[in-house]
Write an enzyme that holds these catalytic residues in place. Structure first.
Site, PDB file in Angstrom:
ATOM      1  CB  CYS A  40     -13.239  67.178 -29.134  1.00  0.00           C
ATOM      2  SG  CYS A  40     -14.441  67.051 -27.625  1.00  0.00           S
ATOM      3  CG  HIS A  47     -17.202  68.567 -31.854  1.00  0.00           C
ATOM      4  ND1 HIS A  47     -16.463  67.852 -30.797  1.00  0.00           N
ATOM      5  CD2 HIS A  47     -16.795  69.739 -31.734  1.00  0.00           C
ATOM      6  CE1 HIS A  47     -15.893  68.825 -29.892  1.00  0.00           C
ATOM      7  NE2 HIS A  47     -16.456  70.134 -30.502  1.00  0.00           N
ATOM      8  NE  ARG A  94     -18.830  59.569 -23.878  1.00  0.00           N
ATOM      9  CZ  ARG A  94     -19.144  60.209 -24.818  1.00  0.00           C
ATOM     10  NH1 ARG A  94     -20.686  60.021 -24.815  1.00  0.00           N
ATOM     11  NH2 ARG A  94     -18.835  61.025 -25.896  1.00  0.00           N
ATOM     12  CG  ASP A 109     -15.166  61.562 -32.233  1.00  0.00           C
ATOM     13  OD1 ASP A 109     -15.897  62.520 -32.991  1.00  0.00           O
ATOM     14  OD2 ASP A 109     -14.620  61.655 -31.465  1.00  0.00           O
ATOM     15  CE  LYS A 162     -27.246  68.135 -29.427  1.00  0.00           C
ATOM     16  NZ  LYS A 162     -27.086  66.558 -28.514  1.00  0.00           N
ATOM     17  CD  GLN A 216     -18.424  59.273 -30.085  1.00  0.00           C
ATOM     18  OE1 GLN A 216     -17.562  59.932 -30.006  1.00  0.00           O
ATOM     19  NE2 GLN A 216     -19.590  59.467 -29.511  1.00  0.00           N
ATOM     20  CG  HIS A 225     -12.954  66.663 -33.524  1.00  0.00           C
ATOM     21  ND1 HIS A 225     -12.813  65.354 -32.799  1.00  0.00           N
ATOM     22  CD2 HIS A 225     -14.245  67.030 -32.786  1.00  0.00           C
ATOM     23  CE1 HIS A 225     -13.419  65.073 -32.138  1.00  0.00           C
ATOM     24  NE2 HIS A 225     -14.200  65.998 -31.741  1.00  0.00           N
TER      25      HIS A 225
END
Length: 589
Positions: free
Chosen positions: A287, A464, A316, A336, A418, A334, A338
């Site tokens: 992000c 997100h 991570r 992922d 979320k 991911q 946005h």
């Protein structure tokens, strides 16, 4: 809330929390197991013993190191406790009296735990026979209500979750209202062991782990085929739902994470290094980089919503004690994305994302799911009023689609509330996969703007979004869901060709060439082995279709498909088979 905080709350009275009947049985069974262990090993010192989703555990300190061979003796002693039908009796106690009582009993861990309990809390004991424990309850009426139980496993757990404190023995158990339910549960556990993605992944040759890269998987050719097909499927959804895919850097100056707020909230989970006398971090999420990309171009309200997707690798730091196969790793990717949109577009964007997520789960056979809205946590960025508006927008979006959901109080991300999607797999286990997170904070922190209809400057809202979540984790979850039996479109090998003898090799190679020409993944077994051995090998590899080719098939220039469950179809022409399979093997649109 940390595990230790949860355990402390388990010990103090809060007007007796609501538990389901099964949770109450398991909570009571934890006391019974602790009682049994104290009878067998009187030197044992008790820490905490809460119920869990699948049973209960008790953390214990004692000289004897428990082994599975001890479980039978513990269960036998538990049976004596339940047979006594000793009532569970609640008793309020002052802090001073509690400390005196547990000091006299030699329960030093309990005494230390009492010191950590807030001073205004009501302390309660529960007695059952000669056993007494500090606990807020509730419990069943008497120990005889616990009809079926089993000691399951043993593990280590640091006292109060602190790695500098003693390692305790965590004894896991489970309990049910009747023996039939326990038997079914144990059967499901055995099936779960058979489906364990680490075991199945090794059998199918999909991935490996090596100490040279802790908690970071190596995918083989077969595993990479599945991994890439997952991405290809998601990319197909992106094309239909209006996303553009981007690529962002792996390593950023830590200034980026100071701006985003991740440095303050997440630095302990990051890989950080010094380069050219500057501090850099390997990105743990996409992000912040997407915010940088957004602000590099002057944006108009006409461009919004802008949906940016990124398959970039993330890293991570996960402690060694919590990493687990593919489902908890340090290096992952991911699906992922946005979405940057105007405030008036939030509801329609959430509706669109929700539709895409639900379609995705249907494709993979996850028909049953639960939706949760997680609200403002104790540590959060921004103003409470902004959070209230964000939470209301999420609820309105789901309400408009007629979707049921539950509220998960205080479990939102630090930057916004979320929606989480929990699916149930073939063994009825729940997994959190997809998420939609509404974020008013990062656009503010990065100074993101767009030119509005009045030629002024307005702040976009950032959404997100992930469907599969971590591809590594989804790979592991899905592998267990299907037990290694991938659908034909996702199987690393879709067809195994098994000639009966050498004289059938020419036709086998022609069949293989025809299939490969249509993009079908083929494995040709030309070994001089017995047919039964070849069939067994392909079956163990969970190959969806086998083609056994002998004289009949050569003469007819045809094939008869055999499925992995042993059923063989009619003889058909190669052309007809290839056309039919090409459709079945295509990636879902």
């Amino acid at each position: 809330m940390s595990e230790h905080e949860h355990e402390i709350r388990h010990m103090i009275d809060s007007s007796v929390p609501e538990l389901s009947p099964l949770e109450t049985i398991r909570h009571s069974a934890a006391h019974v197991m602790a009682d049994a262990i104290k009878r067998l090993w009187p030197d044992a010192k008790l820490a905490f013993g809460p119920h869990t989703e699948d049973g209960f555990y008790y953390d214990i300190e004692m000289e004897h190191r428990l082994v599975p061979e001890d479980f039978e003796a513990i269960e036998a002693e538990m049976a004596k406790v339940t047979a006594s039908k000793a009532p569970f009796v609640r008793e309020e106690i002052t802090r001073g009296d509690a400390i005196a009582l547990f000091t006299e009993m030699g329960e030093t861990l309990k005494v230390e735990a009492i010191d950590a309990i807030p001073g205004d809390a009501t302390l309660t004991l529960y007695r059952s026979g000669d056993f007494v424990d500090l606990c807020r309850g509730p419990h069943v009426e008497h120990t005889g209500w616990i009809k079926a139980f089993k000691v399951m496993s043993i593990a280590g757990a640091y006292w109060r979750g602190d790695e500098t404190r003693p390692m305790l023995q965590r004894v896991y158990g489970t309990a049910f209202g009747d023996r039939k339910a326990l038997k079914l549960h144990l059967k499901m556990i055995e099936e779960a062991k058979k489906r364990d993605h680490r075991k199945v992944g090794k059998e199918l040759g999909l991935f490996i782990f090596d100490p040279i890269a802790p908690a970071s998987p190596f995918f083989t050719g077969k595993g990479a085929t599945v991994y890439n097909l997952l991405q290809t499927y998601v990319r197909g959804l992106y094309a239909r739902f209006g996303y553009e895919e981007i690529i962002t850097p792996q390593i950023f100056d830590m200034e980026l994470f100071h701006t985003s707020g991740h440095y303050q909230h997440y630095k302990d989970n990051m890989f950080i290094c010094d380069i050219d006398e500057r501090e850099f971090g390997v990105k743990p999420m996409n992000c912040p980089g997407h915010c940088v990309l957004f602000r590099h171009t002057r944006r108009s309200y006409r461009e919004l919503p802008l949906r940016l997707a990124d398959f970039g690798r993330l890293h991570r730091y996960e402690r060694a004690g919590v990493t687990h196969g593919l489902t908890r790793v340090r290096s992952f990717c991911q699906d992922d994305a946005h979405i940057f949109c105007r405030p008036d577009q939030v509801e329609q964007e959430i509706a669109g994302v929700t539709a895409m997520i639900l379609e995705c789960y249907r494709t993979f056979g996850f028909e049953e799911l639960e939706i949760e809205i997680s609200t403002r946590p104790e540590s959060f960025l921004g103003e409470a009023a902004t959070w209230d508006a964000a939470e209301a927008a999420l609820k309105a979006a789901l309400d408009s689609q007629g979707l049921k959901y539950v509220i998960n109080e205080g479990d939102g991300a630090f930057y916004g509330p979320k929606i989480d999607f929990q699916v149930r797999d073939a063994l009825r286990r729940s997994w959190q996969l997809g998420t939609i997170q509404l974020d008013f904070q990062l656009p503010e922190r990065f100074g993101l703007e767009f030119v509005d209809e009045g030629d002024g400057r307005s702040r976009p809202v950032m959404i997100h979004r992930a469907m599969l979540g971590s591809l590594e984790r989804f790979f592991g979850v899905y592998l267990e869901h299907v037990g290694g039996k991938f659908p034909t479109w996702l199987a690393p090998v879709q067809v195994s060709i098994l000639p009966i003898s050498d004289r059938h090799h020419a036709w086998s190679e022609e069949v293989a060439a025809a299939l490969r020409a249509r993009g079908i993944r083929v494995e040709l077994d030309l070994r001089s082995e017995k047919l039964g051995l070849k069939i067994r090998g392909a079956t163990l590899q969970r190959v969806p279709i086998m083609l056994v080719l002998g004289d009949k098939e050569v003469e007819a220039r045809g094939v008869a498909a055999r499925t992995r469950d042993g059923k063989t179809g009619d003889l058909e022409t190669l052309e007809a088979f290839v056309t039919r399979l090409a459709e079945e093997a295509s990636i879902p649109a």
